[in-house]
Write a protein that holds these residues in place. Structure first.
Motif, short mmCIF file in Angstrom:
data_model
loop_
_atom_site.label_atom_id
_atom_site.label_comp_id
_atom_site.label_asym_id
_atom_site.label_seq_id
_atom_site.Cartn_x
_atom_site.Cartn_y
_atom_site.Cartn_z
N THR A 1 0.83 -1.20 0.00
CA THR A 1 0.00 0.00 0.00
C THR A 1 0.86 1.25 0.00
O THR A 1 0.41 2.33 -0.40
CB THR A 1 -0.93 0.01 1.22
OG1 THR A 1 -0.15 -0.13 2.41
CG2 THR A 1 -1.94 -1.12 1.15
N SER A 2 2.12 1.14 0.42
CA SER A 2 3.05 2.27 0.41
C SER A 2 3.59 2.57 -0.98
O SER A 2 4.25 3.59 -1.19
CB SER A 2 4.23 1.98 1.34
OG SER A 2 4.99 0.88 0.85
N GLY A 3 3.33 1.67 -1.95
CA GLY A 3 3.85 1.83 -3.29
C GLY A 3 5.10 1.03 -3.57
O GLY A 3 5.57 0.98 -4.71
N LYS A 4 5.66 0.39 -2.56
CA LYS A 4 6.89 -0.38 -2.75
C LYS A 4 6.59 -1.72 -3.43
O LYS A 4 5.48 -2.23 -3.38
CB LYS A 4 7.58 -0.61 -1.41
CG LYS A 4 8.09 0.67 -0.76
CD LYS A 4 8.79 0.40 0.56
CE LYS A 4 9.30 1.71 1.17
NZ LYS A 4 10.00 1.48 2.46
N LEU A 5 7.64 -2.27 -4.06
CA LEU A 5 7.57 -3.57 -4.71
C LEU A 5 8.64 -4.46 -4.08
O LEU A 5 9.80 -4.06 -3.99
CB LEU A 5 7.81 -3.43 -6.21
CG LEU A 5 7.70 -4.69 -7.07
CD1 LEU A 5 6.25 -5.17 -7.14
CD2 LEU A 5 8.23 -4.42 -8.49
N TYR A 6 8.24 -5.65 -3.63
CA TYR A 6 9.15 -6.56 -2.94
C TYR A 6 9.07 -7.96 -3.53
O TYR A 6 8.06 -8.33 -4.15
CB TYR A 6 8.78 -6.67 -1.46
CG TYR A 6 9.22 -5.52 -0.59
CD1 TYR A 6 10.41 -5.58 0.12
CD2 TYR A 6 8.44 -4.38 -0.48
CE1 TYR A 6 10.82 -4.53 0.93
CE2 TYR A 6 8.83 -3.32 0.33
CZ TYR A 6 10.02 -3.40 1.04
OH TYR A 6 10.42 -2.35 1.83
N THR A 7 10.12 -8.75 -3.28
CA THR A 7 10.03 -10.20 -3.44
C THR A 7 10.09 -10.84 -2.07
O THR A 7 10.75 -10.32 -1.15
CB THR A 7 11.17 -10.77 -4.30
OG1 THR A 7 12.44 -10.38 -3.75
CG2 THR A 7 11.06 -10.29 -5.74
N ALA A 8 9.41 -11.97 -1.93
CA ALA A 8 9.48 -12.77 -0.71
C ALA A 8 9.90 -14.18 -1.11
O ALA A 8 9.15 -14.90 -1.78
CB ALA A 8 8.14 -12.79 0.01
N HIS A 9 11.12 -14.55 -0.74
CA HIS A 9 11.70 -15.87 -1.03
C HIS A 9 11.38 -16.78 0.14
O HIS A 9 11.80 -16.53 1.27
CB HIS A 9 13.21 -15.71 -1.23
CG HIS A 9 13.95 -16.99 -1.42
ND1 HIS A 9 14.32 -17.45 -2.67
CD2 HIS A 9 14.41 -17.91 -0.53
CE1 HIS A 9 14.98 -18.60 -2.53
NE2 HIS A 9 15.04 -18.90 -1.24
N LEU A 10 10.62 -17.86 -0.12
CA LEU A 10 10.08 -18.69 0.95
C LEU A 10 10.60 -20.12 0.83
O LEU A 10 10.09 -20.92 0.05
CB LEU A 10 8.54 -18.69 0.88
CG LEU A 10 7.88 -17.31 0.86
CD1 LEU A 10 6.38 -17.44 0.62
CD2 LEU A 10 8.16 -16.55 2.15
#
Length: 311
Positions: A211-220
């Motif tokens: 919602t902040s506009g950031k883009l992330y990856t989550a490696h699980l």
């Protein structure tokens, strides 16, 4: 649930902790600048219509719409499906085409399976089976299926409204699926949309907008005990908050990504290079043809299709 013999199984910058995925505000549309290196990828975007139909829209890498059709009518009651995981499909020994995957309707999770003639049409052997209640507290659902010559891994992920990401193993006995929670990780309260971009025998990776506009990856990683030792990396610091839904398809060692802005009914295509934090290349490919107003979107993936390899 139905079994079809051909498949001998069920057809039905820097490393951050996950706690950084909290809210905020940013503006503007995403931009990028990497080359697709002559890729000729496409993405099979699925949706459940307000009338409960299964729809397929295929987009080329230039944003043009190659296919737009109803695969199967009246699979679900009108207006009930809220979330859908990846739907898998493919040929069977009977010459028909099988389709399978889970959805959330209201407070309950359902498993779906049915047959159509090749390419879609009249539905037969439809089963929409209630798994259980308590799913109205989840805001994202997807399934990672990895098939080898000897094994098949089915792993479901669901994001709780409190920001906890749950992982469940799906196993089958006599074609009947069962689910077991195998891990969770908190700290994802700021996630707005997420889509699977990489899947292997040892890990899955999601691309997430905040919602902040950031883009992330989550490696699980699949190993590591009940608390998932997920590794979260920032890819971009702003401008990605406009998308309520993401759909991703493999494109070489990268990803063809569709971001859907439900407020405007618009979809935008991107080529995302092999994920590597802020060094990840992203090329904006422009607006996808058509409008995007269906309640739930997902990826159509062929049983024999390429696995996601975006990280």
């Amino acid at each position: 649930m139905t079994k079809w013999a051909k498949y001998s199984g069920m057809i039905a910058a820097g490393v951050l902790s996950a706690g950084v995925l909290t809210g905020g505000l940013a503006t503007a549309q995403p931009t990028g600048g990497a080359s697709t290196s002559g890729a000729t990828c496409s993405i099979k975007v699925g949706s459940v219509t307000a009338g409960g139909d299964h729809r397929l829209q295929t987009f080329a890498i230039d944003g043009s719409k190659v296919v737009d059709k109803i695969v199967a009518k009246d699979i679900y009651p009108d207006g009930q499906v809220r979330l859908s995981a990846t739907m898998r499909f493919g040929d069977t020994d009977t010459g028909d085409e099988a389709h399978t995957g889970p959805v959330i309707m209201g407070p309950a999770l359902y498993d779906t399976s049915y047959l159509t003639p090749a390419g879609g049409g009249a539905v037969s052997q439809k089963q929409v089976t209630r798994v259980g209640g308590g799913w109205d507290v989840y805001r994202s659902l997807d399934r990672s299926t990895v098939v080898t010559a000897t094994t098949q891994r089915d792993t479901e992920y669901s994001l709780h409204n409190d920001g906890t990401l749950y992982r469940r193993n799906v196993s089958y006995q006599n074609g009947v699926p069962s689910r077991q929670v195998t891990g969770w990780q908190s700290g994802y309260s700021g996630v707005k949309a997420m889509t699977l971009i990489s899947q292997t025998s040892t890990y899955d990776t999601f691309l997430m907008t905040l919602t902040s506009g950031k883009l992330y990856t989550a490696h699980l990683p699949l190993a590591g005990g009940q608390v998932i030792p997920g590794v979260v990396k920032e890819v971009r610091s702003s401008t990605w908050q406009g998308f309520e839904s993401l759909v991703a398809a493999p494109c070489g060692t990268g990803t063809l990504l569709l971001g859907i802005d439900k407020d405007s009914g618009s979809g935008y295509l991107y080529h995302v290079g092999h994920a590597n934090g802020t060094a990840t290349t992203i090329q904006s490919l422009g607006k996808a043809a058509g409008t995007f107003t269906d309640p739930a979107y997902f990826l159509w993936k062929n049983f024999a299709g390429q696995d996601l390899a975006g990280e």
